[in-house]
Design a protein around this motif. Structure first.
Motif, PDB file in Angstrom:
ATOM      1  N   UNK A 472       0.851  -1.195   0.000  1.00  0.00           N
ATOM      2  CA  UNK A 472       0.000   0.000   0.000  1.00  0.00           C
ATOM      3  C   UNK A 472       0.884   1.242   0.000  1.00  0.00           C
ATOM      4  N   UNK A 473       0.417   2.239  -0.675  1.00  0.00           N
ATOM      5  CA  UNK A 473       1.129   3.515  -0.692  1.00  0.00           C
ATOM      6  C   UNK A 473       0.110   4.646  -0.561  1.00  0.00           C
ATOM      7  N   UNK A 498     -16.396  16.177  -4.177  1.00  0.00           N
ATOM      8  CA  UNK A 498     -16.744  17.190  -3.167  1.00  0.00           C
ATOM      9  C   UNK A 498     -15.518  17.796  -2.497  1.00  0.00           C
ATOM     10  N   UNK A 499     -14.555  16.933  -2.131  1.00  0.00           N
ATOM     11  CA  UNK A 499     -13.406  17.439  -1.374  1.00  0.00           C
ATOM     12  C   UNK A 499     -12.199  16.556  -1.653  1.00  0.00           C
ATOM     13  N   UNK A 500     -10.996  17.131  -1.693  1.00  0.00           N
ATOM     14  CA  UNK A 500      -9.791  16.320  -1.902  1.00  0.00           C
ATOM     15  C   UNK A 500      -9.493  15.485  -0.655  1.00  0.00           C
ATOM     16  N   UNK A 501      -8.878  14.344  -0.868  1.00  0.00           N
ATOM     17  CA  UNK A 501      -8.539  13.461   0.248  1.00  0.00           C
ATOM     18  C   UNK A 501      -7.369  12.587  -0.164  1.00  0.00           C
ATOM     19  N   UNK A 502      -6.786  11.915   0.839  1.00  0.00           N
ATOM     20  CA  UNK A 502      -5.678  10.995   0.601  1.00  0.00           C
ATOM     21  C   UNK A 502      -5.880   9.757   1.462  1.00  0.00           C
ATOM     22  N   UNK A 503      -5.338   8.628   1.013  1.00  0.00           N
ATOM     23  CA  UNK A 503      -5.449   7.372   1.750  1.00  0.00           C
ATOM     24  C   UNK A 503      -4.312   6.468   1.337  1.00  0.00           C
ATOM     25  N   UNK A 504      -4.161   5.357   2.056  1.00  0.00           N
ATOM     26  CA  UNK A 504      -3.168   4.356   1.708  1.00  0.00           C
ATOM     27  C   UNK A 504      -3.890   3.137   1.155  1.00  0.00           C
ATOM     28  N   UNK A 505      -3.451   2.654  -0.031  1.00  0.00           N
ATOM     29  CA  UNK A 505      -4.086   1.504  -0.666  1.00  0.00           C
ATOM     30  C   UNK A 505      -3.148   0.931  -1.711  1.00  0.00           C
TER      31      UNK A 505
END
Length: 618
Positions: A472-473, A498-505
């Motif tokens: 995951x990165x 709707x809104x920017x976001x970040x996650x690990x996957x």
């Protein structure tokens, strides 16, 4: 104060055997005595490892304890150590608990008694000497404190007076008479009995009655009586805890295991205010799962302990049993106003803690610490086993679910391709046509081949759910959406974020998840479709994730669960595996996937439990 497990703290050597006489546990004293380590002996048969014991009292005594389910004791001389030991074996359905006590000092005292010095040495024990007519010759000062009768009452009287004063019943009095006779006539070098009697305060006590020969002008036998009530109760509790262990290991429910532990502590150890807290791994706090009636009556429910709160969390992190003699002099209390004045807090491995308290300071002693240590160690073993059983059940269920899904995938694939083959076969069978035309006219051939290719890709991707995701990165949600749109049939202009976001996957699989969700919406739309993507769980502190809301033909409520599992008769599967693949990729990441309808129509897909999801200010 730090503590260590009970069997490593007692001075007696202790080891446990199963019903095949295989070692299941040894404390440090036993390792020293046997000159063998735990690693060498655990799982080994005693008679194989120590063949010299076959010619001693061990086999007869241990077999009798096991076969008749009665405690046995005997004495044995250990030549290499030049030490006398008293062996006591306590049976249960699962084996024997064996204590080896060094009784060399007692043997020396008995020898001293035979040399006319035993009365002086046995100051704490009641010592009575008898002549050949069983009349009492001498009585030491401890006799009155142990048995409730002194010199003026006993000297010159028959020994029956002693048994009557001590409240010894008739059958036990007969046994005492036989023991005195055996020693007096030389049938035994000594005799020892453990019998109940009535103490000076009228309370029931347990005594160790030892009879040894003496030689002087008057006395022939000395009787030494020791109050062993505390030791007898300790041995009884240890044996009972051995049985409780069997109950603990028969359960695979953590809450039931904790309830058994709490009530065992209440009933066996007289700990009426006790509770067990288990670690809630997801949230990281200690959650109360079992408590005695006394604890609930006092506190109206047990509190939850968050990291760093109170002595409970401190002991849990420390990993050692601790006794707090006076909470009034102790810092760091969770509730400074608590009515409790002393506590024992015992970690149950990494699972949680057991805590017991009293309204009185200095209520507990080291024996309580030892017994609670044994109880929590057995509880830890039971919880470890329950965890292993749960993991096994979960894995079995997941494999069964994967099998069912892959069978459904095969059915979809075979059904879809069969339909195409039948269409071609029907066209070829139509001999009446003046001019044969390929039944899939115009761009239908390309469309069908694209569709078949997508289906094969989906089958391959779906099958990957049986194994873990790749590395995951950190991903920006908007970038992943752009990558998914590049290979999707959805118009990029029809996506609203709707809104920017970040996650690990796993980057590849996450993009495939989004692409599949987009294509599923396109497959349900008769015209252009718009998809709104937004975040959830940030405003209400709920489970974090994101949603995709489309304005295509909505999936009816009665089909929300069905579309997440691949079935051949599912309309969403005609263009690949659809939302079943979305769910498979989400669950491979340990996320959850649900399908609902939007407030104003359309279909809403929610992916939650994404603990790494964050708002992206960039």
């Amino acid at each position: 104060m730090r503590s260590v497990p009970i069997v490593d703290r007692v001075t007696d050597a202790f080891f446990a055997l199963d019903t095949s006489f295989r070692f299941t546990y040894l404390n440090e004293r036993a390792e020293t005595l046997l000159k063998r380590s735990r690693e060498e002996l655990i799982g080994r048969v005693m008679w194989d490892e120590f063949p010299q014991t076959v010619e001693t009292q061990f086999p007869e005594g241990f077999h009798r304890a096991m076969d008749e389910q009665v405690p046995v004791s005997f004495e044995i001389y250990h030549a290499p150590l030049e030490t006398w030991f008293e062996a006591r074996a306590y049976p249960s359905e699962t084996g024997l608990s064996v204590f080896m006590r060094d009784v060399s000092e007692r043997k020396a005292q008995e020898t001293t008694l035979a040399q006319h010095a035993a009365v002086v040495e046995a100051i704490r024990d009641a010592v009575v000497t008898l002549d050949r007519n069983r009349e009492i010759i001498t009585v030491n000062g401890a006799t009155e404190s142990v048995l409730g009768a002194g010199r003026s009452t006993l000297v010159g009287e028959h020994v029956e007076t002693l048994t009557e004063v001590a409240g010894i019943d008739d059958d036990d009095a007969v046994e005492i008479g036989r023991a005195i006779t055996d020693v007096d006539v030389g049938n035994a070098a000594h005799r020892q009995l453990e019998l109940p009697y009535v103490g000076p305060d009228g309370d029931d006590r347990m005594g160790e009655f030892r009879f040894v020969p003496v030689e002087d002008n008057a006395a022939t036998v000395a009787a030494i009586v020791r109050d062993i009530t505390d030791q007898h109760e300790y041995d009884r509790v240890v044996t009972s805890l051995h049985e409780v262990t069997r109950w603990l290991l028969e359960s695979d429910d953590p809450e039931e295991i904790c309830a058994i532990a709490v009530h065992a502590g209440s009933d066996l150890l007289d700990l009426p205010i006790s509770g067990v807290w288990l670690l809630e791994e997801e949230q990281g706090y200690l959650e109360p799962v079992a408590g005695t009636a006394g604890a609930h009556d006092e506190f109206g429910g047990l509190p939850r302990f968050n990291p760093g709160e109170g002595l409970v969390w401190e002991v849990f992190e420390g990993g050692e049993v601790q006794l707090f003699d006076d909470l009034g002099d102790t810092d760091g209390l969770y509730n400074p106003e608590t009515p409790l004045r002393s506590e024992i807090i015992a970690p149950i491995g990494t699972h949680g803690v057991l805590m017991t308290g009293s309204y009185d300071p200095h209520w507990f002693d080291e024996t309580d610490v030892d017994l609670i240590s044994t109880l929590v160690e057995n509880t830890r073993a039971a919880l470890d086993r329950a965890d292993r059983e749960r993991v096994l059940r979960d894995r079995t269920a997941e494999l069964e679910r994967q099998t069912e899904r892959l069978e459904a995938v095969a059915e979809i694939l075979s059904s879809d391709l069969q339909n195409q083959l039948e269409a071609v076969a029907d066209a070829l069978a139509d001999d009446g046509a003046d001019e044969w035309e390929f039944p899939l006219a115009e761009d239908t051939v390309e469309t069908t081949l694209d569709r078949a290719e997508r289906l094969v890709d989906d089958v391959r991707e779906f099958a990957r759910n049986a194994s873990a995701v790749g590395p995951r990165s950190r991903l920006r949600l908007e970038s992943a959406i752009d990558d998914a749109l590049a290979d999707s049939r959805l118009d990029p202009d029809n996506v609203v974020v709707d809104a920017p976001a970040a996650l690990r996957a796993d980057p590849d699989r996450f993009v495939h998840l989004l692409q599949t969700a987009f294509d599923s919406a396109v497959a349900r739309a008769s015209d252009d479709v718009t998809i709104q993507i937004g975040l959830v769980g940030f405003e209400d502190d709920g489970s974090r994730g994101f949603f995709l809301l489309d304005d295509a033909a909505e999936i009816p409520p009665n089909a929300h669960d069905r579309v997440l599992d691949p079935t051949a008769d599912d309309d969403t599967a005609i263009d690949g595996l659809g939302l079943a693949l979305v769910r498979a990729i989400a669950e491979a990441h340990d996320w959850t996937c649900t399908v609902t309808n939007g407030d104003n129509g359309g279909t809403r897909i929610e992916i939650r439990e994404i603990t790494t999801l964050e708002r992206d200010p960039a």
